[in-house]
Design a protein around this motif. Structure first.
Motif, PDB file in Angstrom:
ATOM      1  N   ALA A  97       0.874  -1.182   0.000  1.00  0.00           N
ATOM      2  CA  ALA A  97       0.000   0.000   0.000  1.00  0.00           C
ATOM      3  C   ALA A  97       0.908   1.228   0.000  1.00  0.00           C
ATOM      4  CB  ALA A  97      -0.913   0.004   1.223  1.00  0.00           C
ATOM      5  N   PRO A  98       0.500   2.322  -0.665  1.00  0.00           N
ATOM      6  CA  PRO A  98       1.347   3.533  -0.711  1.00  0.00           C
ATOM      7  C   PRO A  98       1.643   4.050   0.694  1.00  0.00           C
ATOM      8  CG  PRO A  98      -0.534   3.719  -2.214  1.00  0.00           C
ATOM      9  CD  PRO A  98      -0.738   2.484  -1.395  1.00  0.00           C
ATOM     10  N   GLY A  99       2.921   4.295   0.949  1.00  0.00           N
ATOM     11  CA  GLY A  99       3.331   4.881   2.214  1.00  0.00           C
ATOM     12  C   GLY A  99       3.395   3.911   3.373  1.00  0.00           C
ATOM     13  N   ILE A 100       3.169   2.611   3.119  1.00  0.00           N
ATOM     14  CA  ILE A 100       3.190   1.605   4.194  1.00  0.00           C
ATOM     15  C   ILE A 100       4.200   0.533   3.807  1.00  0.00           C
ATOM     16  CG2 ILE A 100       1.831  -0.126   5.440  1.00  0.00           C
ATOM     17  CD1 ILE A 100      -0.646   1.558   4.870  1.00  0.00           C
ATOM     18  N   THR A 101       4.922   0.053   4.798  1.00  0.00           N
ATOM     19  CA  THR A 101       5.901  -0.997   4.540  1.00  0.00           C
ATOM     20  C   THR A 101       5.175  -2.257   4.086  1.00  0.00           C
ATOM     21  OG1 THR A 101       7.329  -0.093   6.258  1.00  0.00           O
ATOM     22  CG2 THR A 101       7.769  -2.354   5.560  1.00  0.00           C
ATOM     23  N   SER A 102       5.651  -2.841   2.984  1.00  0.00           N
ATOM     24  CA  SER A 102       5.008  -4.048   2.441  1.00  0.00           C
ATOM     25  C   SER A 102       5.421  -5.281   3.241  1.00  0.00           C
ATOM     26  CB  SER A 102       5.376  -4.224   0.969  1.00  0.00           C
ATOM     27  OG  SER A 102       6.760  -4.453   0.850  1.00  0.00           O
ATOM     28  N   ASP A 103       4.716  -6.371   3.011  1.00  0.00           N
ATOM     29  CA  ASP A 103       5.045  -7.650   3.649  1.00  0.00           C
ATOM     30  C   ASP A 103       4.882  -8.758   2.620  1.00  0.00           C
ATOM     31  OD1 ASP A 103       5.848  -9.450   5.615  1.00  0.00           O
ATOM     32  OD2 ASP A 103       3.836  -9.642   6.476  1.00  0.00           O
ATOM     33  N   THR A 104       5.725  -9.761   2.742  1.00  0.00           N
ATOM     34  CA  THR A 104       5.710 -10.899   1.829  1.00  0.00           C
ATOM     35  C   THR A 104       5.760 -12.177   2.643  1.00  0.00           C
ATOM     36  OG1 THR A 104       6.890  -9.623   0.165  1.00  0.00           O
ATOM     37  CG2 THR A 104       6.936 -12.017  -0.083  1.00  0.00           C
ATOM     38  N   ILE A 105       4.988 -13.151   2.213  1.00  0.00           N
ATOM     39  CA  ILE A 105       4.988 -14.459   2.884  1.00  0.00           C
ATOM     40  C   ILE A 105       4.908 -15.550   1.827  1.00  0.00           C
ATOM     41  CG2 ILE A 105       2.492 -14.537   3.230  1.00  0.00           C
ATOM     42  CD1 ILE A 105       3.115 -15.843   5.986  1.00  0.00           C
ATOM     43  N   SER A 106       5.582 -16.638   2.082  1.00  0.00           N
ATOM     44  CA  SER A 106       5.548 -17.799   1.190  1.00  0.00           C
ATOM     45  C   SER A 106       4.448 -18.742   1.665  1.00  0.00           C
ATOM     46  CB  SER A 106       6.905 -18.507   1.224  1.00  0.00           C
ATOM     47  OG  SER A 106       6.880 -19.634   0.377  1.00  0.00           O
ATOM     48  N   VAL A 107       3.612 -19.200   0.734  1.00  0.00           N
ATOM     49  CA  VAL A 107       2.496 -20.091   1.063  1.00  0.00           C
ATOM     50  C   VAL A 107       2.622 -21.369   0.244  1.00  0.00           C
ATOM     51  CG1 VAL A 107      -0.018 -20.378   0.997  1.00  0.00           C
ATOM     52  CG2 VAL A 107       0.971 -18.146   1.572  1.00  0.00           C
ATOM     53  N   THR A 108       2.521 -22.511   0.922  1.00  0.00           N
ATOM     54  CA  THR A 108       2.526 -23.800   0.234  1.00  0.00           C
ATOM     55  C   THR A 108       1.091 -24.292   0.122  1.00  0.00           C
ATOM     56  OG1 THR A 108       4.715 -24.346   1.064  1.00  0.00           O
ATOM     57  CG2 THR A 108       3.368 -26.184   0.295  1.00  0.00           C
ATOM     58  N   VAL A 109       0.694 -24.619  -1.090  1.00  0.00           N
ATOM     59  CA  VAL A 109      -0.637 -25.171  -1.339  1.00  0.00           C
ATOM     60  C   VAL A 109      -0.473 -26.681  -1.463  1.00  0.00           C
ATOM     61  CG1 VAL A 109      -2.650 -25.180  -2.856  1.00  0.00           C
ATOM     62  CG2 VAL A 109      -1.314 -23.072  -2.555  1.00  0.00           C
ATOM     63  N   ASN A 110      -1.061 -27.408  -0.515  1.00  0.00           N
ATOM     64  CA  ASN A 110      -0.927 -28.859  -0.477  1.00  0.00           C
ATOM     65  C   ASN A 110      -2.117 -29.556  -1.127  1.00  0.00           C
ATOM     66  OD1 ASN A 110       1.563 -29.250   1.089  1.00  0.00           O
ATOM     67  ND2 ASN A 110       0.445 -28.153   2.678  1.00  0.00           N
TER      68      ASN A 110
END
Length: 188
Positions: free
Chosen positions: A20-33
């Motif tokens: 989002a503009p002006g907000i620190t981004s976040d990333t996560i890895s997701v495993t679909v089983n």
């Protein structure tokens, strides 16, 4: 909410990123089983036409569906379907309900399976299959049930007697003959 709608071979891994503009981004890895599987099982796959098999009787035979993982909160409904309802019907696990082409089995949260009944249609024979499906689970491998003409079996009688002999109690059983037709496979 995260849902899988792709065509990748499971299991697979993807990255989910929130920005989002002006907000620190976040990333996560997701495993679909692979979803847990349903399994159909039966300790006697021969059924006499016009007869029923259920674990609710005292004969010791059963047909059941097992969940590969316990039912989630709120439970799950598993649908069991006969490929040939003119030959084989399914019903809840009791001795009073008439079978139908399919049956919906509610399984409570935390439970891992349910028993159900199978009914051979009178006068009909064949080798139909049963299938099982439920949301959040992969379908069961079909289970083949062989519906055969029923047979009578006399057991416990002395084959040689005299007119002065005591009474000789015996039983006559009704059920399915074995594949060779040489012996009794199951009471029903």
């Amino acid at each position: 909410t995260l849902s899988y709608g792709g065509a990748a071979t499971l299991p697979c891994t993807t990255t989910v990123t929130a920005t989002a503009p002006g907000i620190t981004s976040d990333t996560i890895s997701v495993t679909v089983n692979v979803p847990p599987a349903l399994t159909l099982s039966n300790n006697n796959t021969r059924l006499g036409a016009g007869l029923e098999q259920t674990s609710a009787s005292s004969l010791g035979y059963y047909t059941q569906v097992t969940l590969g993982a316990a039912a989630p909160a709120g439970g799950v409904t598993v649908t069991i379907t006969s490929s040939a309802p003119g030959v084989l019907l399914v019903g809840p696990n009791d001795v009073t309900t008439t079978g139908t082409a399919s049956v919906a089995l509610p399984i409570a949260a935390g439970q891992t399976g349910a028993y159900f009944s199978i009914h051979g249609v009178e006068g009909q024979t064949g080798t139909p299959t049963l299938t099982a499906s439920a949301p959040g689970y992969s379908d069961a491998t079909p289970l083949t049930i062989t519906v055969v003409s029923p047979a009578l079996d006399i057991t416990g009688i002395t084959t040689s007697t005299t007119t002065g002999s005591a009474d000789d109690p015996f039983q006559v059983r009704l059920g399915a003959p074995n594949a060779g037709g040489t012996a009794f496979a199951a009471n029903q």
